[in-house]
Design a protein around this motif. Structure first.
Motif, mmCIF file in Angstrom:
data_model
loop_
_atom_site.group_PDB
_atom_site.id
_atom_site.type_symbol
_atom_site.label_atom_id
_atom_site.label_comp_id
_atom_site.label_asym_id
_atom_site.label_seq_id
_atom_site.Cartn_x
_atom_site.Cartn_y
_atom_site.Cartn_z
ATOM 1 N N GLU A 239 0.831 -1.212 0.000
ATOM 2 C CA GLU A 239 0.000 0.000 0.000
ATOM 3 C C GLU A 239 0.861 1.255 0.000
ATOM 4 O OE1 GLU A 239 -3.255 0.755 2.602
ATOM 5 O OE2 GLU A 239 -3.870 -1.341 2.676
ATOM 6 N N LEU A 240 1.865 1.268 0.858
ATOM 7 C CA LEU A 240 2.754 2.419 0.915
ATOM 8 C C LEU A 240 3.482 2.611 -0.407
ATOM 9 C CD1 LEU A 240 4.008 1.752 4.517
ATOM 10 C CD2 LEU A 240 3.021 3.923 3.791
ATOM 11 N N GLU A 241 3.905 1.522 -1.013
ATOM 12 C CA GLU A 241 4.601 1.611 -2.306
ATOM 13 C C GLU A 241 3.693 2.225 -3.368
ATOM 14 O OE1 GLU A 241 7.910 1.561 -4.441
ATOM 15 O OE2 GLU A 241 7.921 0.515 -2.502
ATOM 16 N N ARG A 242 2.430 1.792 -3.385
ATOM 17 C CA ARG A 242 1.483 2.375 -4.348
ATOM 18 C C ARG A 242 1.248 3.855 -4.068
ATOM 19 N NH1 ARG A 242 -1.031 -2.667 -3.486
ATOM 20 N NH2 ARG A 242 -2.543 -1.770 -2.011
ATOM 21 N N GLY A 243 1.409 4.241 -2.804
ATOM 22 C CA GLY A 243 1.243 5.642 -2.433
ATOM 23 C C GLY A 243 2.495 6.479 -2.604
ATOM 24 N N GLY A 244 3.581 5.867 -3.086
ATOM 25 C CA GLY A 244 4.803 6.623 -3.334
ATOM 26 C C GLY A 244 5.782 6.633 -2.185
ATOM 27 N N LEU A 245 5.705 5.620 -1.292
ATOM 28 C CA LEU A 245 6.577 5.555 -0.125
ATOM 29 C C LEU A 245 7.215 4.168 -0.031
ATOM 30 C CD1 LEU A 245 4.043 7.266 2.268
ATOM 31 C CD2 LEU A 245 6.251 8.272 1.647
ATOM 32 N N THR A 246 8.497 4.123 0.245
ATOM 33 C CA THR A 246 9.238 2.865 0.333
ATOM 34 C C THR A 246 9.637 2.595 1.781
ATOM 35 O OG1 THR A 246 10.120 3.130 -1.906
ATOM 36 C CG2 THR A 246 11.284 1.604 -0.435
ATOM 37 N N VAL A 247 9.294 1.411 2.282
ATOM 38 C CA VAL A 247 9.615 1.046 3.666
ATOM 39 C C VAL A 247 11.098 0.697 3.779
ATOM 40 C CG1 VAL A 247 9.167 -0.615 5.522
ATOM 41 C CG2 VAL A 247 7.268 0.253 4.138
ATOM 42 N N ARG A 248 11.766 1.343 4.744
ATOM 43 C CA ARG A 248 13.194 1.097 4.967
ATOM 44 C C ARG A 248 13.464 0.286 6.226
ATOM 45 N NH1 ARG A 248 15.008 1.610 0.066
ATOM 46 N NH2 ARG A 248 15.344 3.754 -0.676
ATOM 47 N N ARG A 249 12.624 0.429 7.238
ATOM 48 C CA ARG A 249 12.783 -0.328 8.481
ATOM 49 C C ARG A 249 11.404 -0.735 8.979
ATOM 50 N NH1 ARG A 249 17.362 0.199 7.170
ATOM 51 N NH2 ARG A 249 19.232 0.575 8.461
ATOM 52 N N TRP A 250 11.337 -1.895 9.634
ATOM 53 C CA TRP A 250 10.089 -2.419 10.195
ATOM 54 C C TRP A 250 10.429 -3.077 11.520
ATOM 55 C CZ3 TRP A 250 4.945 -2.956 8.189
ATOM 56 C CH2 TRP A 250 4.120 -3.866 8.899
ATOM 57 N N TRP A 251 9.819 -2.595 12.590
ATOM 58 C CA TRP A 251 10.054 -3.157 13.921
ATOM 59 C C TRP A 251 8.723 -3.546 14.556
ATOM 60 C CZ3 TRP A 251 12.079 2.025 13.218
ATOM 61 C CH2 TRP A 251 13.441 2.074 12.905
ATOM 62 N N THR A 252 8.750 -4.574 15.401
ATOM 63 C CA THR A 252 7.572 -4.930 16.191
ATOM 64 C C THR A 252 7.972 -5.040 17.656
ATOM 65 O OG1 THR A 252 7.825 -7.342 16.064
ATOM 66 C CG2 THR A 252 6.620 -6.267 14.266
#
Length: 325
Positions: A298-311
């Motif tokens: 979803e973020l990619e389609r919105g023009g944003l690339t995820v660089r880090r993901w934490w839980t």
């Protein structure tokens, strides 16, 4: 408004709240299925009730997000080297202060810039932050980022924080529009910090929105008192049941107010009369839950690339860093 390091810029017309409330209620309640925007929960009483909710044993979201920030805020500061922290929603919470502490300790932060529609919330948050972080400039902006996202022109790199999984209140088309607006507003060295609640066992999710003490039920019904006060409506909150249910098709919790009997409700300020059937629902909130692959896409389609993901250690909640593509 300015006070030696604390400024407040009101960008909304004087009648914005009234005009928006009228439009939302007319559109949402004037046709079936009936719905209300969750933004109207947060009058003074609603905000107090929500603070109580965040401390309930069933409501894990605030604690889980805070657990991530306790562990990752120094890393976020090192990765972003942000000179300005922009926060959507007023920022007096402990979570905001974890970011402020990490960024000031890293020696990069110069300005804190919260955005909110509420002048009192921004005044209170701005004054508290200005008092507790005397070397930090605080530039608050009164704005409605849901209708138009205009970020303050502060020095970069900027870290834009949208915490609490508030993004889950948007359905998928709304999220797409919101992510597109973020990608256009952020510069190449800016970073988005986004909080997102994750899909998990439905019973855990529903309990978070239907606590044993009934605080969330009172929070939900309070929106009817807001409409009575602001629009001259004659809702009787005691004639509605609080309902929280899991919608597996859209993977979201839905909060509703269910009419206990056939009833007529009048909203004089809108010249609107509601004929409610017994068992008819007014949907008051969506709380969408996310999976990593789907949200990243979803973020990619919105023009944003995820660089880090934490839980958090239990894998209940996620914080992610994303940059304009």
């Amino acid at each position: 408004m300015a006070d030696d390091g604390f400024t407040l810029d009101d960008r909304l017309p004087a009648d914005h709240v009234t005009t928006t409330l009228h439009a939302d209620v007319r559109e949402g309640l004037g046709r079936a299925p009936r719905s209300l925007s969750p933004k109207w929960f947060y009058d003074e009483r609603g905000s107090d009730l929500f603070e109580r909710i965040t401390r309930l044993p069933e409501y894990y979201l605030t604690r889980a997000e805070q657990e991530i920030l306790v562990r990752r805020a120094p890393e976020i500061a090192a990765l972003t080297r942000a000179t300005t922290l922009i926060e959507l929603g007023s920022g007096s919470s402990r979570k905001t202060r974890l970011l402020l502490d990490a960024l000031t300790a890293a020696g990069t932060l110069r300005r804190y810039a919260p955005l909110d529609v509420s002048v009192p919330a921004l005044e209170a948050a701005g004054a508290a932050i200005h008092r507790d972080y005397p070397g930090l400039a605080v530039s608050a902006t009164v704005a409605d980022f849901e209708s138009e996202l205009v970020l303050p022109e502060d020095p970069g790199p900027r870290l834009l924080a949208f915490l609490g999984s508030t993004v889950g209140n948007f359905d998928e088309p709304q999220r797409h529009a919101f992510f597109r607006s973020l990608s256009r507003a952020l510069s190449g060295d800016d970073v988005l910090l986004l909080g997102a609640d994750l899909v998990k066992e439905p019973e855990v999710l529903v309990r978070a929105y239907d606590d044993a003490a009934g605080v969330t039920a009172e929070f939900n019904r309070n929106v009817l008192r807001v409409l009575n006060r602001e629009l001259g409506a004659d809702f009787d909150p005691d004639r509605f049941d609080h309902v929280a249910l899991w919608n597996p098709e859209f993977e979201r919790v839905e909060m509703r107010l269910r009419s206990r009997a056939t009833q007529t409700v009048k909203i004089p300020d809108l010249d609107l009369t509601l004929e409610l059937a017994a068992g008819e629902d007014l949907r008051t909130e969506l709380s969408c839950k996310f999976r990593r692959d789907a949200l990243t896409a979803e973020l990619e389609r919105g023009g944003l690339t995820v660089r880090r993901w934490w839980t958090d250690p239990a894998g209940r909640f996620a914080l992610l860093l994303a940059v304009p593509t």
